[in-house]
Motif scaffolding. Structure first.
Motif, PDB file in Angstrom:
ATOM      1  N   TYR A  44       0.729  -1.162   0.044  1.00 55.25           N
ATOM      2  CA  TYR A  44      -0.093  -0.207  -0.094  1.00 55.25           C
ATOM      3  C   TYR A  44       0.892   1.415  -0.130  1.00 55.25           C
ATOM      4  CZ  TYR A  44      -3.945  -2.923   1.312  1.00 55.25           C
ATOM      5  OH  TYR A  44      -5.098  -3.717   1.183  1.00 55.25           O
ATOM      6  N   TYR A  50      -0.843  -2.262  -5.640  1.00 53.91           N
ATOM      7  CA  TYR A  50      -1.811  -3.093  -5.421  1.00 53.91           C
ATOM      8  C   TYR A  50      -2.605  -3.386  -6.399  1.00 53.91           C
ATOM      9  CZ  TYR A  50      -5.701  -5.411  -2.735  1.00 53.91           C
ATOM     10  OH  TYR A  50      -6.823  -6.161  -2.509  1.00 53.91           O
ATOM     11  N   TYR A  55      -4.885  -6.695  -9.282  1.00 51.28           N
ATOM     12  CA  TYR A  55      -6.017  -6.446 -10.092  1.00 51.28           C
ATOM     13  C   TYR A  55      -5.860  -6.724 -11.612  1.00 51.28           C
ATOM     14  CZ  TYR A  55      -8.935  -6.006  -6.127  1.00 51.28           C
ATOM     15  OH  TYR A  55      -9.577  -6.331  -4.921  1.00 51.28           O
ATOM     16  N   PRO A  63     -14.063  -8.085  -6.400  1.00 54.31           N
ATOM     17  CA  PRO A  63     -15.134  -6.810  -6.129  1.00 54.31           C
ATOM     18  C   PRO A  63     -16.502  -6.912  -7.016  1.00 54.31           C
ATOM     19  CG  PRO A  63     -13.103  -6.112  -5.886  1.00 54.31           C
ATOM     20  CD  PRO A  63     -12.869  -7.565  -6.495  1.00 54.31           C
ATOM     21  N   GLY A  90     -11.975  -4.980   6.608  1.00 53.47           N
ATOM     22  CA  GLY A  90     -10.781  -5.374   5.639  1.00 53.47           C
ATOM     23  C   GLY A  90     -10.671  -4.612   4.543  1.00 53.47           C
ATOM     24  N   ALA A  91     -11.016  -3.276   4.781  1.00 57.17           N
ATOM     25  CA  ALA A  91     -11.348  -2.333   3.595  1.00 57.17           C
ATOM     26  C   ALA A  91      -9.985  -2.106   2.777  1.00 57.17           C
ATOM     27  CB  ALA A  91     -11.757  -1.188   4.228  1.00 57.17           C
ATOM     28  N   GLY A  92      -8.828  -2.592   3.229  1.00 56.90           N
ATOM     29  CA  GLY A  92      -7.528  -1.868   2.468  1.00 56.90           C
ATOM     30  C   GLY A  92      -7.404  -0.633   1.811  1.00 56.90           C
ATOM     31  N   ALA A  96     -12.491  -2.727  -3.215  1.00 55.40           N
ATOM     32  CA  ALA A  96     -13.779  -3.158  -3.347  1.00 55.40           C
ATOM     33  C   ALA A  96     -14.911  -2.234  -2.709  1.00 55.40           C
ATOM     34  CB  ALA A  96     -13.816  -4.439  -2.182  1.00 55.40           C
ATOM     35  N   VAL A 112     -12.874  -0.530   7.756  1.00 56.58           N
ATOM     36  CA  VAL A 112     -12.237  -1.003   8.936  1.00 56.58           C
ATOM     37  C   VAL A 112     -11.086  -1.654   8.200  1.00 56.58           C
ATOM     38  CG1 VAL A 112     -12.237  -2.533  10.861  1.00 56.58           C
ATOM     39  CG2 VAL A 112     -14.107  -0.838  10.483  1.00 56.58           C
ATOM     40  N   ILE A 115      -4.441  -2.328   9.991  1.00 62.65           N
ATOM     41  CA  ILE A 115      -3.110  -1.675   9.654  1.00 62.65           C
ATOM     42  C   ILE A 115      -3.365  -0.269   9.296  1.00 62.65           C
ATOM     43  CG2 ILE A 115      -1.768  -3.842   9.331  1.00 62.65           C
ATOM     44  CD1 ILE A 115      -1.611  -3.087   6.239  1.00 62.65           C
ATOM     45  N   ILE A 160     -14.294  -8.456   1.497  1.00 62.74           N
ATOM     46  CA  ILE A 160     -13.878  -9.105   0.168  1.00 62.74           C
ATOM     47  C   ILE A 160     -12.294  -9.228   0.164  1.00 62.74           C
ATOM     48  CG2 ILE A 160     -13.786  -8.681  -2.371  1.00 62.74           C
ATOM     49  CD1 ILE A 160     -16.301  -7.298  -2.168  1.00 62.74           C
ATOM     50  N   ALA A 161     -12.058 -10.422  -0.197  1.00 66.27           N
ATOM     51  CA  ALA A 161     -10.564 -10.843  -0.152  1.00 66.27           C
ATOM     52  C   ALA A 161      -9.904 -10.677   1.085  1.00 66.27           C
ATOM     53  CB  ALA A 161      -9.668  -9.978  -1.283  1.00 66.27           C
ATOM     54  N   LYS A 166      -3.632 -15.332   7.020  1.00 65.45           N
ATOM     55  CA  LYS A 166      -3.264 -14.564   8.285  1.00 65.45           C
ATOM     56  C   LYS A 166      -4.080 -13.284   8.373  1.00 65.45           C
ATOM     57  CE  LYS A 166       0.851 -16.452   9.403  1.00 65.45           C
ATOM     58  NZ  LYS A 166       2.247 -16.821   8.758  1.00 65.45           N
ATOM     59  N   HIS A 167      -5.158 -13.296   7.383  1.00 69.35           N
ATOM     60  CA  HIS A 167      -5.928 -11.970   7.258  1.00 69.35           C
ATOM     61  C   HIS A 167      -6.997 -12.191   8.663  1.00 69.35           C
ATOM     62  CE1 HIS A 167      -4.956 -11.777   2.897  1.00 69.35           C
ATOM     63  NE2 HIS A 167      -4.019 -11.336   3.676  1.00 69.35           N
TER      64      HIS A 167
HETATM   65  C1  SAM Z   1      -6.272  -8.297   0.109  1.00 66.98           C
HETATM   66  S1  SAM Z   1      -6.652  -7.103   1.150  1.00 66.98           S
HETATM   67  C2  SAM Z   1      -8.437  -6.792   0.490  1.00 66.98           C
HETATM   68  C3  SAM Z   1      -8.596  -5.076   0.489  1.00 66.98           C
HETATM   69  C4  SAM Z   1     -10.211  -4.701  -0.096  1.00 66.98           C
HETATM   70  N1  SAM Z   1     -11.174  -5.486   0.677  1.00 66.98           N
HETATM   71  C5  SAM Z   1     -10.198  -5.155  -1.464  1.00 66.98           C
HETATM   72  O1  SAM Z   1     -10.889  -6.205  -1.831  1.00 66.98           O
HETATM   73  O2  SAM Z   1      -9.284  -4.771  -2.281  1.00 66.98           O
HETATM   74  C6  SAM Z   1      -6.873  -7.749   2.625  1.00 66.98           C
HETATM   75  C7  SAM Z   1      -7.167  -6.651   3.691  1.00 66.98           C
HETATM   76  O3  SAM Z   1      -7.678  -7.384   5.145  1.00 66.98           O
HETATM   77  C8  SAM Z   1      -6.822  -6.497   6.270  1.00 66.98           C
HETATM   78  N2  SAM Z   1      -6.870  -7.530   7.272  1.00 66.98           N
HETATM   79  C9  SAM Z   1      -6.054  -8.375   7.504  1.00 66.98           C
HETATM   80  N3  SAM Z   1      -6.462  -8.928   8.639  1.00 66.98           N
HETATM   81  C10 SAM Z   1      -7.394  -7.978   9.203  1.00 66.98           C
HETATM   82  C11 SAM Z   1      -7.993  -8.077  10.473  1.00 66.98           C
HETATM   83  N4  SAM Z   1      -8.061  -8.907  11.561  1.00 66.98           N
HETATM   84  N5  SAM Z   1      -9.138  -6.918  10.682  1.00 66.98           N
HETATM   85  C12 SAM Z   1      -9.218  -6.019   9.736  1.00 66.98           C
HETATM   86  N6  SAM Z   1      -8.466  -6.183   8.430  1.00 66.98           N
HETATM   87  C13 SAM Z   1      -7.576  -7.115   8.427  1.00 66.98           C
HETATM   88  C14 SAM Z   1      -5.331  -6.321   5.467  1.00 66.98           C
HETATM   89  O4  SAM Z   1      -4.750  -5.323   6.056  1.00 66.98           O
HETATM   90  C15 SAM Z   1      -5.681  -5.955   4.117  1.00 66.98           C
HETATM   91  O5  SAM Z   1      -5.740  -4.517   3.885  1.00 66.98           O
END
Ligand code: SAM
Length: 245
Positions: A44, A50, A55, A63, A90-92, A96, A112, A115, A160-161, A166-167
């Protein structure tokens, strides 16, 4: 930090790597750096990396696939779907979330992520996308954040994703599920092996039990989430449902 003039290369010996072992080599002409695809802190920090790697090059379609599934489910429902208040968990950096805004539309979108680099990148790359963006761990949610989040009265959870490896783990996902209203829309995807017999990550057990009780599944699709760096399809389930009242 790398500037935007970089070339992405895939490793020569790329077979046999699990998704969380996959990496790319990013070359600026002056320096070359190996970056794991799941090293979001690093990815990021480089604007556009990314999107380019996941993509464009690896053809991630999640998405769009999930938003289309959601739209189908909404078209078939008799509910008024004009006032969606979405928790993007897990918005990154907002890929999405952006698809959700453009393809489906929503009144409120709150991101949310665990990181700070994700929030920083989302605000940098998509400054007008989110109404609010929290960097929190749902497993250790502080009261002040919880109160703030609760004010949004979410009627949709989108993840999404971001499940598995370890997510986001099952516990945090179930907390987010508890967080949204009864009757909320639930939209997520997950690698197919995590929902298969023999899965030992806990997802199969917990999600199956959720789908047997508290979640009515309206749409379930088996599709190619993206290609691996060895050019093989990685299959996921896309799921859209409603939280039971
Ligand atoms: C592959 S990215 C997906 C981002 C976005 N949803 C997309 O589709 O582009 C996964 C995201 O999940 C976040 N993530 C991982 N573990 C998490 C947790 N326990 N709580 C919230 N976010 C988390 C990561 O930091 C990362 O930004």
């Amino acid at each position: 930090m790398l500037n935007e003039d970089y070339v992405i290369k895939f490793p020569v010996d790329k077979h046999g790597l699990d998704q969380d072992e996959e990496f790319i080599i990013v070359n600026t002409g002056k320096q070359s750096e190996k970056i794991r695809l799941h090293d979001y802190k690093r990815i990021y920090n480089v604007p556009g990396l990314y999107e380019e790697a996941l993509y464009k090059r690896l053809k991630c379609e999640s998405p769009q696939v999930l938003c289309s599934l959601l739209q189908e489910a909404m078209d078939e429902s008799e509910e008024d779907c004009t006032q969606l208040r979405v928790l993007d968990f897990g918005a990154g950096n907002g890929v999405a979330g952006e698809c959700m805004r453009k393809q489906v539309g929503c009144e409120t979108l709150v991101g949310v992520d665990i990181i700070p680099e994700a929030r920083k990148a989302a605000l940098r790359d998509r400054p007008d996308l989110y109404d609010d963006y929290f960097v929190v761990d749902f497993n250790e949610l502080e009261e002040a954040d919880e109160r703030q989040l609760q004010k949004y009265d979410f009627n949709m959870l989108v993840t999404i994703a971001a499940l598995g490896y370890k997510h986001i783990g099952t516990e945090a996902f179930l907390k987010a599920f508890d967080f949204v209203d009864d009757n909320a829309w639930i939209v997520f995807n997950i690698k197919d092996s995590f929902l298969s017999e023999g899965d030992d990550s806990g997802f199969e057990k917990n999600l199956s039990s959720l789908m047997d009780s508290r979640l009515s599944v309206l749409k379930k699709n088996h599709y190619c989430h993206r290609l691996s760096i060895a050019n093989e399809p990685l299959y996921y389930y896309g799921i859209v449902g409603k939280k039971n009242e």
